[in-house]
Enzyme design. Structure first.
Site, short mmCIF file in Angstrom:
data_model
loop_
_atom_site.label_atom_id
_atom_site.label_comp_id
_atom_site.label_asym_id
_atom_site.label_seq_id
_atom_site.Cartn_x
_atom_site.Cartn_y
_atom_site.Cartn_z
N ASN A 7 99.86 -4.74 4.98
CA ASN A 7 100.93 -5.21 4.52
C ASN A 7 100.43 -6.75 4.01
O ASN A 7 101.15 -7.64 5.14
CB ASN A 7 101.86 -5.18 5.13
CG ASN A 7 102.82 -5.45 3.88
OD1 ASN A 7 103.33 -5.85 2.90
ND2 ASN A 7 104.65 -5.86 4.64
N LYS A 9 101.75 -8.77 2.51
CA LYS A 9 102.52 -9.19 1.93
C LYS A 9 102.54 -10.20 0.11
O LYS A 9 101.96 -9.65 -0.76
CB LYS A 9 103.38 -10.11 2.44
CG LYS A 9 103.62 -9.66 3.28
CD LYS A 9 104.41 -10.12 4.66
CE LYS A 9 104.97 -8.66 5.56
NZ LYS A 9 105.29 -9.67 7.35
N HIS A 92 111.39 -2.72 3.74
CA HIS A 92 111.11 -3.33 4.69
C HIS A 92 112.56 -4.31 4.98
O HIS A 92 113.06 -5.16 4.30
CB HIS A 92 109.55 -4.16 4.06
CG HIS A 92 109.24 -5.26 4.85
ND1 HIS A 92 109.74 -6.61 5.05
CD2 HIS A 92 107.96 -4.82 5.30
CE1 HIS A 92 109.12 -6.80 5.97
NE2 HIS A 92 107.83 -6.50 6.22
N GLU A 94 111.86 -7.76 5.21
CA GLU A 94 112.32 -8.34 3.98
C GLU A 94 112.83 -8.17 2.81
O GLU A 94 113.64 -9.60 2.10
CB GLU A 94 110.89 -9.37 3.74
CG GLU A 94 110.42 -9.76 4.86
CD GLU A 94 108.68 -10.03 5.56
OE1 GLU A 94 107.96 -9.72 4.42
OE2 GLU A 94 108.32 -10.17 6.70
N GLU A 161 110.17 -1.34 12.85
CA GLU A 161 110.06 -2.45 12.24
C GLU A 161 111.31 -3.60 12.80
O GLU A 161 112.24 -3.90 12.40
CB GLU A 161 109.53 -3.12 11.31
CG GLU A 161 107.99 -2.35 10.96
CD GLU A 161 107.83 -3.43 9.77
OE1 GLU A 161 106.82 -3.69 9.95
OE2 GLU A 161 108.48 -3.68 8.59
N GLY A 167 106.52 -11.20 12.05
CA GLY A 167 105.98 -12.21 11.82
C GLY A 167 106.35 -13.74 13.79
O GLY A 167 106.59 -14.80 13.53
N SER A 201 104.78 -7.91 14.50
CA SER A 201 103.38 -9.13 15.73
C SER A 201 102.13 -8.03 15.93
O SER A 201 102.19 -8.07 17.13
CB SER A 201 104.29 -9.41 16.90
OG SER A 201 105.30 -10.66 16.28
#
Ligand code: PGA
Length: 238
Positions: A7, A9, A92, A94, A161, A167, A201
């Site tokens: 991904n 992003k 996701h 985000e 996730e 991250g 991560s």
């Protein structure tokens, strides 16, 4: 077959995407792949990341909740299929957190994805706060309710996730992940063709341990997927 999804992003220019795919192509070579590789590039880099030998396929990072029409800035599921995508990431964290996408819009997106015969990679995961309060499994159950109308016989990928692991360099333990995966499988139990991924991560240093004991069949990888060498190594292709 384990599935590894890069991904990217909002990273990678076309030149960077081209360099990545050339290097990944070199690393994969002509061997028979025993893993499935997927890249989720920004749509502007889709062509640059394409592999003439078809050793990886594409996921879109997002999709419109509407079919077509006057929706400036949106890209439809049909257009993604037409551009050569096979998968679409839906839900996701985000998108949920920064763009405010909730159950109603996500279930419409899932419908569009199915209409276009694409495969959703549906993301679920609890925040640090929800985890601290002991609500993790309840949150997963709630997020999985969005799949209620999704056809049970269709191929589905779910990515666990945990938001606190994305991250941050703070990966879930294989035990935590295994517990979440058992729960997820319990909730969506009747699905025939389900693959579970972990994301948050993942690096080439922790991937093996995670694949061994966490009940997952691959990863959704952010930061460590931006370099072909680490993506290949996570996928066991180093
Ligand atoms: P990360 O991102 O690997 O950089 O933690 C994972 C993701 O957001 O899918």
């Amino acid at each position: 077959m384990n599935l590894f999804v890069a991904n990217w992003k909002m990273n990678m220019t076309r030149a960077e995407a081209r360099a990545f795919s050339e290097e990944l192509g070199r690393r994969v070579g002509d061997r028979d792949l025993e893993v499935e590789l997927v890249i989720a590039p920004p749509l502007t880099s889709l062509d640059a990341a394409r592999d003439a030998k078809g050793r990886w396929s594409f996921a879109a990072q997002n999709v419109a909740s509407e079919r077509e029409g006057a929706f400036t800035g949106e890209v439809s599921a049909l257009q993604l299929a037409d551009a050569g995508c096979r998968y679409v990431i839906v839900g996701h964290s985000e998108r949920r957190r920064i763009f405010g996408e909730g159950a109603a819009v996500l279930s419409r997106k899932l419908e569009r994805v199915r209409e276009a015969r694409l495969i959703p990679i549906y993301c679920v995961g609890e925040t640090q706060d929800e985890r601290a309060k002991g609500h993790s499994l309840e949150i997963l159950t709630r997020q999985l309710e969005t799949l209620r109308e999704d056809p049970a016989e269709a191929t589905l990928v779910i990515a666990y996730e945990p938001v606190w692991a994305i991250g941050t360099g703070q990966i879930a333990t294989p035990g935590d992940c295994a517990e979440a995966c058992v729960h997820i499988r319990g909730v969506v139990g009747s699905r025939r063709d389900l693959r579970l991924l972990y994301g948050g991560s993942v690096t080439s240093d922790n991937a093996r341990e995670m694949l061994g004991g966490a009940g997952v069949e691959g990863f959704l990888i952010g930061g460590a997927s931006l370099k072909a060498a680490s993506f290949a190594s996570i996928a066991g292709l180093a």
